[in-house]
Design an enzyme around this catalytic site. Structure first.
Site, PDB file in Angstrom:
ATOM      1  N   TYR A  67       7.153 -31.557 -25.632  1.00  0.00           N
ATOM      2  CA  TYR A  67       6.003 -31.151 -25.886  1.00  0.00           C
ATOM      3  C   TYR A  67       4.850 -29.865 -25.784  1.00  0.00           C
ATOM      4  O   TYR A  67       3.745 -30.294 -26.472  1.00  0.00           O
ATOM      5  CB  TYR A  67       5.150 -32.608 -25.343  1.00  0.00           C
ATOM      6  CG  TYR A  67       4.364 -32.618 -26.790  1.00  0.00           C
ATOM      7  CD1 TYR A  67       5.017 -33.294 -28.246  1.00  0.00           C
ATOM      8  CD2 TYR A  67       2.314 -33.293 -26.892  1.00  0.00           C
ATOM      9  CE1 TYR A  67       3.619 -33.588 -29.322  1.00  0.00           C
ATOM     10  CE2 TYR A  67       2.220 -33.069 -27.946  1.00  0.00           C
ATOM     11  CZ  TYR A  67       2.377 -33.424 -29.282  1.00  0.00           C
ATOM     12  OH  TYR A  67       1.945 -33.516 -30.007  1.00  0.00           O
ATOM     13  N   TRP A 124       2.667 -28.006 -23.612  1.00  0.00           N
ATOM     14  CA  TRP A 124       1.483 -28.015 -23.126  1.00  0.00           C
ATOM     15  C   TRP A 124       2.201 -27.526 -21.838  1.00  0.00           C
ATOM     16  O   TRP A 124       0.934 -28.149 -20.878  1.00  0.00           O
ATOM     17  CB  TRP A 124       0.772 -29.017 -23.151  1.00  0.00           C
ATOM     18  CG  TRP A 124       0.449 -29.458 -24.475  1.00  0.00           C
ATOM     19  CD1 TRP A 124       0.236 -29.932 -25.820  1.00  0.00           C
ATOM     20  CD2 TRP A 124      -1.653 -28.203 -25.026  1.00  0.00           C
ATOM     21  NE1 TRP A 124      -0.460 -29.777 -26.865  1.00  0.00           N
ATOM     22  CE2 TRP A 124      -0.621 -28.484 -26.598  1.00  0.00           C
ATOM     23  CE3 TRP A 124      -1.855 -27.249 -24.613  1.00  0.00           C
ATOM     24  CZ2 TRP A 124      -1.815 -28.468 -27.200  1.00  0.00           C
ATOM     25  CZ3 TRP A 124      -2.538 -27.102 -25.419  1.00  0.00           C
ATOM     26  CH2 TRP A 124      -3.435 -27.126 -26.854  1.00  0.00           C
TER      27      TRP A 124
END
Length: 773
Positions: free
Chosen positions: A115, A117
């Protein structure tokens, strides 16, 4: 740059929530925010106590049941035991398993989950590393598209206005608002807890200061939503409490007011928009017999009709800006508020003016509302993925549970692939995803699950092979963002914990075992990669005549300033200035209030123009309250939930849920009580806090508390759902798509009941390593 370092051995580093100096004393890390940041994020406090926390993964681990029984679908419990393995042993085992799946079923049987991050660094970016590895060493992978944050808006905006980036990040700036804007109407607010965060790092948090300056000049800020504090105190905002999920009704009523009173900008609509007449007929009630007037919307939303009419008139009385937060479209029919607000702004006629018009998600991230840098920033190539199969990111449970089943997406009829191996690096779907009991069942289906992580997140606990990854403070990198003027040499602060390795080292060794080592590494060490990625930036700086130090000089200086592009309003300003020369990248080249393309898809849950469609889930006797599950203020998603700042804001180790005093009194709940929040999908425990900043009938519980099913990891039942003792609201939220158009997530809002918890509450053990670790 620091004029004098807070400690002589401090080094500069960057995170998604800020630039800082860090010093490691062998026990903990001292963090000092960048002195040029006018509003440093308190989330930097999560580094305290994190580097050597018990939750860190210190050695390669393999699930005992998978090691004993081999690959295959199996019941994977968060409380299952693990076995320590040596690096060579586990890498040999994993390379063999990757080759088995790749060669036996093809790369379309591998899902590459990430994802993005995990780090502000541009090289040690987990998403880039895993995708590059799977492309080079495995021949590709099944990917996901879009995001949990903007699943609906990322699909609808290109149909109606053009590029997502052009509407959200390259549009109205905070400088424009300071100088030009008279009214900011913020549906869902602009909470600074969200703008504290930016991919690639951020050196200056300007939002509170900009809102303060604009408010002192006379700009009026209005926040519309169920929480008062979705705009900061600096904005001196008016709060219009609104029933969750009814924003579209208010937007349509404002549009109706402008139409009925002939206050809409006909000349703008004629020149810059298409499809207004079908929308106008809908507003008048010609198509369904119900005019969308302010009295109609007041009954739905609880916003007074006179207030709706006054605000509509105010939109055309001066320079106005309509903003829609991400939160509104993380719900069933989430495409509609994005589209309805754009249609309303088109009727006002100020799109493209400085500080006016429409800006989707302004304030949602630190990227938005800023000038772009004038040079490219470092980017690691992921290579080419030849596998065509993909899923919208929020449909992972559907994919794993229903291989071969058809689904609709953005005008296409697709099929879910049959996934045998899930490889995850960077991200915790037990934070992002909804209906965690269903997600937990879905992860029983693959034959093998592999995870790289720095800590024992819930995702790591359901994996079969767990590889310890370094955290950002334990590696060298470059921090840079396309809207921040500071590029940072992210120096390593501390040695790696245990036997943790960076993702690049892990993938390099795996690629070598799969006869793809040279193609993956291109013969470069980490520092050689950093110099390679830096060179396009240096070259572009030199071409502009700006300061362009060598990589060695940049690394020694620790940071350089990047020149910024003009604040020119981007795509929408160019379109307004000359729509013939600068058409929008929509099918018509104009703002599409009615979309022939979308209408042609034939979706009953997303027709050809904005409409009011109430959620199919409404409060009832069993679940009479709305639950708002938004982003937390104490961490980025679930990252470093065990960190000092995150832990300091919990009560008794549990996440805090806010309730209006009247809602709490009716249930005998007081501040500090442990409460049980529940519905048909599951239940969680949280600590109650009474606040009149939340509407009556609403429970506010942020996401990000690590899923902690109790006791002993057995708190997931096929009938009763999931029970989390830590306070994760996604045991309660619905796992359905926003519509067939976008298939985004619906994780922002659901219906629940709550009660004071009877008896002694189970202890929170979310950050305690599993058996064998």
């Amino acid at each position: 740059m620091f004029q004098s370092k807070p400690h002589p051995d401090s080094v500069l580093h960057s995170a998604h929530w800020g630039t800082f100096a860090a010093h490691w004393d062998g026990r903990d890390v001292e963090i000092t925010p960048y002195p040029g940041d006018p509003a440093p994020s308190p989330i930097l406090g999560n580094f305290r106590g994190a580097l050597r926390h018990q939750a860190r993964i210190r050695k390669p681990m393999v699930r005992k049941a998978w090691l004993d029984n081999g690959p295959g679908p199996q019941r994977r419990r968060i409380g299952d035991p693990f076995v320590e393995c040596e690096w060579d042993t586990v890498l040999d085992l994993l390379a063999g398993e990757l080759a088995r799946v790749r060669d036996g079923f093809g790369p379309q049987a591998i899902f590459g989950g990430s994802y993005g991050w995990s780090s502000a660094g541009r090289f040690h970016h987990a998403q880039s590393q895993i995708h590059r590895f799977l492309n080079v060493a495995c021949g590709g992978y099944v990917r996901s598209v879009n995001s949990y944050s903007a699943g609906a808006s990322g699909v609808i905006l290109p149909h109606i206005l053009g590029s997502f980036e052009g509407v959200s990040r390259r549009n109205v700036t905070w400088d424009q608002i300071r100088e030009h804007t008279d009214l900011v109407l913020a549906f869902g607010g602009m909470a600074v807890k969200n703008s504290m965060i930016a991919g690639g790092g951020i050196s200056r948090h300007v939002e509170p200061g900009a809102m303060l300056a604009a408010a002192r000049r006379g700009c009026r800020f209005v926040t519309v939503g169920p929480q008062r504090d979705d705009l900061p105190e600096e904005a001196a905002a008016e709060w219009l409490p609104l029933r969750p999920g009814t924003d579209v009704a208010v937007m349509l009523a404002m549009a109706h007011t402008l139409l009925a009173e002939d206050r809409h900008d006909r000349a703008f609509l004629d020149r810059y928009a298409t499809g207004f007449e079908p929308f106008a007929r809908y507003l008048r009630g010609v198509t369904d017999g119900r005019p969308k007037d302010a009295d109609w919307a007041a009954a739905i939303s609880a916003v007074p009709a006179d207030t709706i009419r006054e605000l509509a008139r105010a939109l055309v009385a001066g320079r106005s800006l309509i903003v829609v937060s991400h939160s509104l479209q993380r719900a069933e029919f989430g495409e509609q508020p994005v589209w309805a607000a754009a249609a309303l702004a088109a009727m006002v006629g100020q799109i493209g003016l400085p500080g006016g018009g429409y800006n989707y998600a302004l304030g949602t991230l630190g990227h938005t509302g800023r000038r772009n840098v004038a040079v490219p920033t470092p980017t690691l190539s992921q290579g080419r993925n030849p596998v065509e199969a993909f899923i919208p990111v929020a449909r992972i449970s559907d994919m794993l549970l229903n291989p071969g089943a058809p689904f609709d997406y953005n005008g296409r009829r697709l099929e879910y692939p049959d996934i045998r191996l899930v490889y995850w690096a960077g991200g915790n779907p037990f934070h992002h995803h909804q209906d965690l009991a269903r997600l937990h069942r879905a992860f029983d289906r693959p034959e093998t699950i592999v995870v790289h992580d720095l800590a024992w997140t819930p995702m790591a606990r359901v994996a079969d092979v767990v590889l310890p990854a370094t955290m950002t403070l334990e590696r060298d990198d470059i921090g840079a963002a396309g809207t921040d003027p500071l590029m940072v040499a992210m120096r390593r602060v501390a040695p790696a914990v245990g036997e943790a390795r960076d993702d690049y080292a892990i993938f390099s060794d795996l690629a070598e075992r799969l006869q793809a080592g040279a193609a993956f590494t291109e013969g470069r060490t980490v520092m050689e990669w950093l110099a390679h990625l830096y060179e396009p930036t240096r070259r572009a700086l030199a071409e502009l005549g700006a300061d362009a130090p060598s990589f060695e000089a940049f690394w020694e200086r620790e940071s350089i300033e990047l020149p910024q592009a003009p604040d020119d309003g981007g795509m929408l300003r160019g379109f307004r200035t000359d729509p013939e020369a600068n058409p929008l990248p929509t099918p018509s080249g104009r703002i599409e209030i009615f979309s022939e393309t979308i209408a042609g898809f034939g979706y009953d849950d997303c027709p050809g123009h904005p409409v009011w469609m109430p959620s199919t889930e409404q409060p009832d006797e069993a679940a009479p309250l709305w639950l708002i599950a938004n982003q937390p203020a104490t961490r980025l998603h679930s990252q470093l939930d065990f960190g000092g700042y995150s832990q300091s804001r919990k009560v008794g180790g549990r996440e805090v849920a806010r309730l209006h005093p009247d809602t709490a009194a009716a249930r005998g709940i007081a501040t500090g009580d442990v409460i049980r929040i529940f519905n048909a999908r599951g239940a969680c425990l949280a600590a109650a806090e009474l606040s009149d900043a939340v509407m009556p009938g609403v429970v506010h519980l942020p996401t990000g508390a690590w899923f902690d099913p109790a006791p002993g990891g057995e708190g997931v039942d096929d009938e009763a759902g999931a029970f989390c003792v830590h306070g994760n609201p996604n045991v309660l939220t619905r796992d359905v798509g926003t519509s067939r158009l976008a298939q985004g997530c619906c994780g922002q809002v659901t219906v629940v009941e709550c009660e004071k918890y009877a008896g002694e509450a189970p202890a929170v053990r979310a950050h305690v390593p599993p058996v064998g670790a």
